[in-house]
Design an enzyme around this catalytic site. Structure first.
Site, PDB file in Angstrom:
ATOM      1  CE  LYS A 164      -7.346   1.473   9.300  1.00 49.60           C
ATOM      2  NZ  LYS A 164      -6.803   2.760   8.893  1.00 49.60           N
ATOM      3  CE  LYS A 189      -2.790   1.943   3.772  1.00 49.89           C
ATOM      4  NZ  LYS A 189      -3.990   1.670   4.599  1.00 49.89           N
ATOM      5  CD  GLU A 218      -6.927   2.750   3.180  1.00 53.12           C
ATOM      6  OE1 GLU A 218      -6.074   1.995   2.667  1.00 53.12           O
ATOM      7  OE2 GLU A 218      -7.047   2.888   4.405  1.00 53.12           O
ATOM      8  CD  GLU A 254      -3.753  -1.184   6.443  1.00 55.03           C
ATOM      9  OE1 GLU A 254      -3.671  -0.864   5.256  1.00 55.03           O
ATOM     10  OE2 GLU A 254      -4.082  -0.394   7.342  1.00 55.03           O
ATOM     11  CG  ASP A 280      -9.174   3.951   6.782  1.00 56.05           C
ATOM     12  OD1 ASP A 280      -9.745   3.403   7.738  1.00 56.05           O
ATOM     13  OD2 ASP A 280      -7.954   4.249   6.815  1.00 56.05           O
ATOM     14  CE  LYS A 312      -0.842   5.106   4.793  1.00 55.02           C
ATOM     15  NZ  LYS A 312      -2.245   5.271   5.215  1.00 55.02           N
ATOM     16  CG  ASP A 365      -4.705   5.175   2.851  1.00 52.35           C
ATOM     17  OD1 ASP A 365      -5.599   6.013   2.594  1.00 52.35           O
ATOM     18  OD2 ASP A 365      -4.537   4.677   3.987  1.00 52.35           O
TER      19      ASP A 365
HETATM   20  C1  MUC Z   1      -4.578   4.357   7.353  1.00 50.85           C
HETATM   21  O1  MUC Z   1      -5.165   5.359   7.011  1.00 50.85           O
HETATM   22  O2  MUC Z   1      -4.837   3.325   6.751  1.00 50.85           O
HETATM   23  C2  MUC Z   1      -2.502   2.321   8.254  1.00 50.85           C
HETATM   24  C3  MUC Z   1      -1.458   1.957   7.539  1.00 50.85           C
HETATM   25  C4  MUC Z   1      -0.719   3.080   7.246  1.00 50.85           C
HETATM   26  O3  MUC Z   1       0.289   3.149   6.608  1.00 50.85           O
HETATM   27  O4  MUC Z   1      -1.361   4.163   7.746  1.00 50.85           O
HETATM   28  C5  MUC Z   1      -2.424   3.711   8.527  1.00 50.85           C
HETATM   29  C6  MUC Z   1      -3.661   4.475   8.519  1.00 50.85           C
HETATM   30 MG    MG Z   2      -6.274   4.460   5.432  1.00 56.25          MG
END
Ligand code: MUC
Ligand code: MG
Length: 376
Positions: free
Chosen positions: A275, A169, A226, A329, A251, A171, A200
């Protein structure tokens, strides 16, 4: 009897600051250590249970900080529960809901500890108390978030080599979209063809950004996007999902069962990230999962960089779901320089394995907890 034996005698919360191997950058924060609230409960029978509430750089990923969790546990949540049986998890959730609005990460830390202590009292793994495990391992996803394309490629290759993670994943949302997408392109080029890459955005884009950059995400073969838009823009998320050939995952927009119902009925995504820190406990997580299932929305095992304590609690409940379509994850134990337990979760064959043993199936390391506990 069990009610008396599991009556809560003591609830203690400590702030932990555990260093990470590298900086973890999101659209709204960057962390070099993980902040947790570490909860220890003690029952009348002398059994202790442990739980963990996670944050990312203070009240920036969501509204809770470790300081707020500690204050609200000490002043409101613990007093509401003392003397009540730990084994009555649903009743404990009701008492916590009455004592305190939202504060789901704090509530989930206590809920985990009650589940752990009850399992230890009965000599049963937590999943048995939640319906029983139908899976004992989960396909695992690693998050790349240094913001440096070269470093991210090397890190991903290292994870594949170790046999820990082969799905990633990335960011997005902290640099301008074009720069972020160049990182994504570098990664896609360097990894074996067909490697699963999830993006994400952590609420970092406007709907206009999403419309503009969606074709690039499609070209780059991203499998899932995401939370591209702000958490409170459910209508925008629904338009994005309708427009997108890539599944959209909710999320930050979905914490409560009511928010899950809203997001699912409005089709603000076709995947939902589960979560404990968002839903507030194992039973609320299962309610959210049930709403998603009823709406045909797929499930993803989300995390907030928990150590093996919080990660184990997630695996215990994920194991009981009819299906966790996207795997999980939970990589937190591997991003910490030192995990907080003596028996860290096992990562093998690109899967994370459900621990065995009573309760959550892990043992906090008292020496490490002491070392990383805030001392003021
Ligand atoms: C999120 O927003 O998913 C979870 C994994 C990551 O890298 O950040 C978090 C929060
Ligand atoms: Mg997220």
């Amino acid at each position: 009897d069990l009610m008396q034996a599991t009556a809560l005698r003591r609830i203690n919360a400590r702030i932990i600051e555990a260093p990470t191997r590298r900086k973890h950058k999101l659209s709204n924060t960057s962390v070099a250590h993980q902040g947790y609230i570490f909860v220890e409960v003690e029952l009348e029978n002398g059994v202790t249970g442990h739980g963990e509430g996670s944050t990312l750089g203070g009240p920036r990923w969501a509204e809770e900080s470790t300081e707020a969790m500690k204050a609200n546990i000490d002043a409101y949540l613990a007093p509401a529960l003392l003397g009540h049986p730990a084994c009555n998890l649903e009743q404990a959730a009701t008492l916590m809901a009455r004592a305190c609005k939202r504060n789901y990460a704090a509530k989930s830390a206590i809920d985990m500890a009650l589940l752990d202590a009850t399992g230890k009292t009965l000599g049963l793994p937590a999943h048995v108390l939640l319906g029983g495990a139908r899976a004992t391992s989960f396909s695992a996803i690693w998050a790349l978030a240094s913001g440096d394309a070269g470093q991210e490629v090397e890190e991903a290759k290292g994870m594949i080599e170790k046999g820990w993670f082969n799905r990633f994943k990335i960011k997005l949302g902290f640099a301008d979209p074009a720069t972020d997408l160049n990182r994504l392109a570098a990664l896609q080029k360097a990894l074996p063809a067909g490697t699963d890459i999830i993006a994400d955005v952590n609420q970092g884009w406007s709907e206009g950004d999403f419309i503009r950059y969606l074709p690039r995400l499609v070209d780059l073969g991203v499998s899932l996007v995401e939370q591209p838009l702000p958490a409170d823009q459910m209508a925008g998320m629904a338009r994005a999902a309708d427009r997108s050939p890539i599944p959209i995952m909710m999320d930050e927009g979905v914490f409560t069962p009511a928010e899950a119902f809203d997001g699912c009925t409005r089709a603000a995504g076709s995947v939902l990230s589960l979560k404990l820190c968002k839903h507030g406990g194992v039973h609320a997580l299962k309610q959210v999962a049930g709403i998603a299932n009823a709406a045909g929305v797929q499930l993803y095992g989300g995390c907030l960089l928990e150590s093996s304590i919080g990660a184990a609690a997630h695996l215990q409940v994920f194991a009981t779901l009819p299906k966790l379509h996207w795997g999980t994850e939970h990589f937190g134990p591997k991003i910490l320089i030192e995990d907080l337990v003596t028996d860290g979760l096992r990562y093998e064959d690109y899967r994370v394995h459900l621990p065995e043993g009573p309760g959550l199936g892990i043992t906090p390391d008292p020496e490490r907890i002491e070392r990383y506990a805030r001392k003021d």
